[in-house]
Design an enzyme around this catalytic site. Structure first.
Site, PDB file in Angstrom:
ATOM      1  N   ASP A   1       0.871  -1.171   0.000  1.00  0.00           N
ATOM      2  CA  ASP A   1       0.000   0.000   0.000  1.00  0.00           C
ATOM      3  C   ASP A   1       0.911   1.226   0.000  1.00  0.00           C
ATOM      4  OD1 ASP A   1      -1.641   2.116   0.673  1.00  0.00           O
ATOM      5  OD2 ASP A   1      -2.782   0.992   2.178  1.00  0.00           O
ATOM      6  N   HIS A   2       0.889   1.963  -1.095  1.00  0.00           N
ATOM      7  CA  HIS A   2       1.848   3.061  -1.248  1.00  0.00           C
ATOM      8  C   HIS A   2       1.543   4.244  -0.331  1.00  0.00           C
ATOM      9  CE1 HIS A   2       5.220   4.902  -2.963  1.00  0.00           C
ATOM     10  NE2 HIS A   2       4.916   4.893  -4.243  1.00  0.00           N
TER      11      HIS A   2
END
Ligand code: CAO
Length: 426
Positions: free
Chosen positions: A398-399
């Site tokens: 999850d950036h």
């Protein structure tokens, strides 16, 4: 003369601390027997609690967001004494009598109680989030809830969403699917039978549930996938050396327990990967435990049971637990608790084949490791090519939580741990 009775939460099966998501009545409202008073929602289903009798609502004793249990006071109700016509059916009375514990005093007829099987039925095959009243409304109008916008709290479909859907459909507009603030253009429907013979095969229950979850994860998380390779030549020699010992204990020592151990060590070294984003998006929830979900391919679809406290278990313990858990998964015998509490997931397709893939992060986790089939390759060691067994790694993250540099470092760390598992002792 009117009596004041207390309406208590009936037995709703094996559900505890269930959230009140709707209060459907106000003080002074006139309600009929079985009309809905409140809606509860667990992680599996939503359910309306009906009124045990006709009467006038007195004081409401629950608030939105409260977590309630069997026997909790929901509200008070002013009721007229029941007329003979309103009394419970004789057969029902007999059943209630039979169910009463010895010595228990006769009580007012409890409301219609959904059984755990009803609850499971409610959950089955229903991806859209909506209260039973909205489901009923949609059913009456022939609206597929999965196609209506969901503007309510926690992505719930509201009655107004169903009305909007119908209005748009009547105007000939195709309603768009929405996810939070984003509108997605709907895919056009295709009549495949125009092109040849077709057959409709229902999706399994697991596919429907995991499909909705994966879709939510895919839409809500900005995914990045980092690829890498680990040289597992030495690890494989070690594994094969231990195989006989494992077999004596009735175990098959595959690569997976080594992957689990290496991931647990990497999660401890880089704790952001062992976190979840807080619901307000303002902080990270750092977990002090290491529980890892393992994707298991079953005849009915993908499930991800969680193995707990991996950092404290030996390779053989993990092999035994993996065998037992994946067996239960394939036999459809996992309990909800088996699927909860994961911090990170591993999805290994190495037993099947392929070179790389982009796994979907299992939110609220922030990363997932995909593993493909190891292959012997010529690797340059500075002076010559040597045959080395190389394991492809695909880390999706999850950036919002993990930066690209951290993603690359995690894969490098994992590759070094798998490349020399003595490092796990450090
Ligand atoms: N490279 C080469 N061989 C591998 C390997 C890899 N990366 N991973 C496993 N193998 C080998 C095993 O060693 C075993 O070989 P032998 O039979 O010769 O000993 C064989 O492949 C079969 O292994 P397995 O898959 O049965 O066992 P496992 O412990 O590696 O995995 C489990 C267990 C439960 C993870 C697996 O059975 C499974 O269900 N995988 C599918 C997961 C999935 O569907 N993921 C996709 C989800 S979508 O993101």
């Amino acid at each position: 003369m009117a009596n004041l009775i207390e309406v208590l939460l009936p037995d709703i099966g094996d559900f505890h601390n269930v959230e009140v998501i709707e209060i459907l009545v106000s003080p002074g409202d006139r309600v009929e027997r079985d009309s809905s008073l409140i809606t509860l929602e667990s992680d599996k289903a939503s359910l309306e609690i009906p009124s045990p009798q006709a009467g006038e609502v007195g004081e409401i004793k629950v608030r939105l967001g409260d977590k309630v249990n069997v026997g909790d006071l929901v509200l008070t109700l002013k009721v007229e004494p029941e007329t003979p016509g309103e009394a419970a059916e004789p057969a029902e009375d007999a059943a209630l009598e039979a169910a009463r514990a010895p010595g228990e005093k006769a009580r007012q007829r409890p409301p219609v109680m959904p059984t755990p099987a009803d609850m499971a039925g409610i959950a089955r095959g229903r991806n859209a989030h909506a209260s039973p009243a909205v489901r009923r409304f949609a059913r009456e109008l022939g609206v597929d809830l999965n196609r209506a916008a969901a503007t309510g709290p926690k992505g719930r479909v509201l009655k107004e969403d169903v009305q909007t859907f119908v209005k748009q459909a009547l105007k000939g507009e195709r309603p768009a699917l929405t996810a939070g603030a984003f509108a997605l253009p709907a895919l056009p429907e295709v009549d495949f039978s125009k092109y040849g013979k077709v057959e409709f095969v229902p999706l399994s229950r697991i596919k429907k549930l995991s499909g909705a979850h994966l879709h939510r994860c895919w839409l809500n998380l900005p995914h990045v996938t980092q690829f890498g390779e680990a040289d597992i030549t030495e690890l494989e020699a070690f594994r094969l050396g231990l195989r006989g010992e494992a077999e004596q204990s009735g175990l098959k020592l595959t690569l997976m327990p080594f992957l689990m151990k290496a991931c647990a060590a990497a999660l401890k070294a880089m704790p952001e990967f062992n976190s979840s984003l807080a619901p307000d998006g303002e902080s990270l929830v750092m977990k002090k435990y290491v529980h890892i979900g393992v994707a298991v391919d079953t005849p009915n679809g993908l499930v991800v049971p969680v193995i707990r406290d991996l950092d404290r278990k030996s390779l053989f313990e993990l092999a035994a637990e993996l065998k037992a858990t994946s067996g239960r998964a394939r036999d459809g015998k996992l309990s909800p608790a088996d699927l909860q509490g994961g911090c990170f997931s591993i999805s290994s397709l190495g037993g099947i084949g392929g070179t790389a893939f982009t796994p979907i992060v299992n939110a609220p986790e922030v990363a997932v490791l995909g593993v493909s089939r190891a292959e012997t390759k010529p690797v340059w060691n500075g002076s010559e090519f040597r045959p080395r067994l190389m394991l492809p790694l695909s880390l999706s993250y999850d950036h919002r939580v993990i930066d690209g540099a951290q993603g690359a470092r995690f894969v490098v760390l994992l590759a070094s741990l798998l490349g020399d598992i003595r490092r796990l002792l450090l």
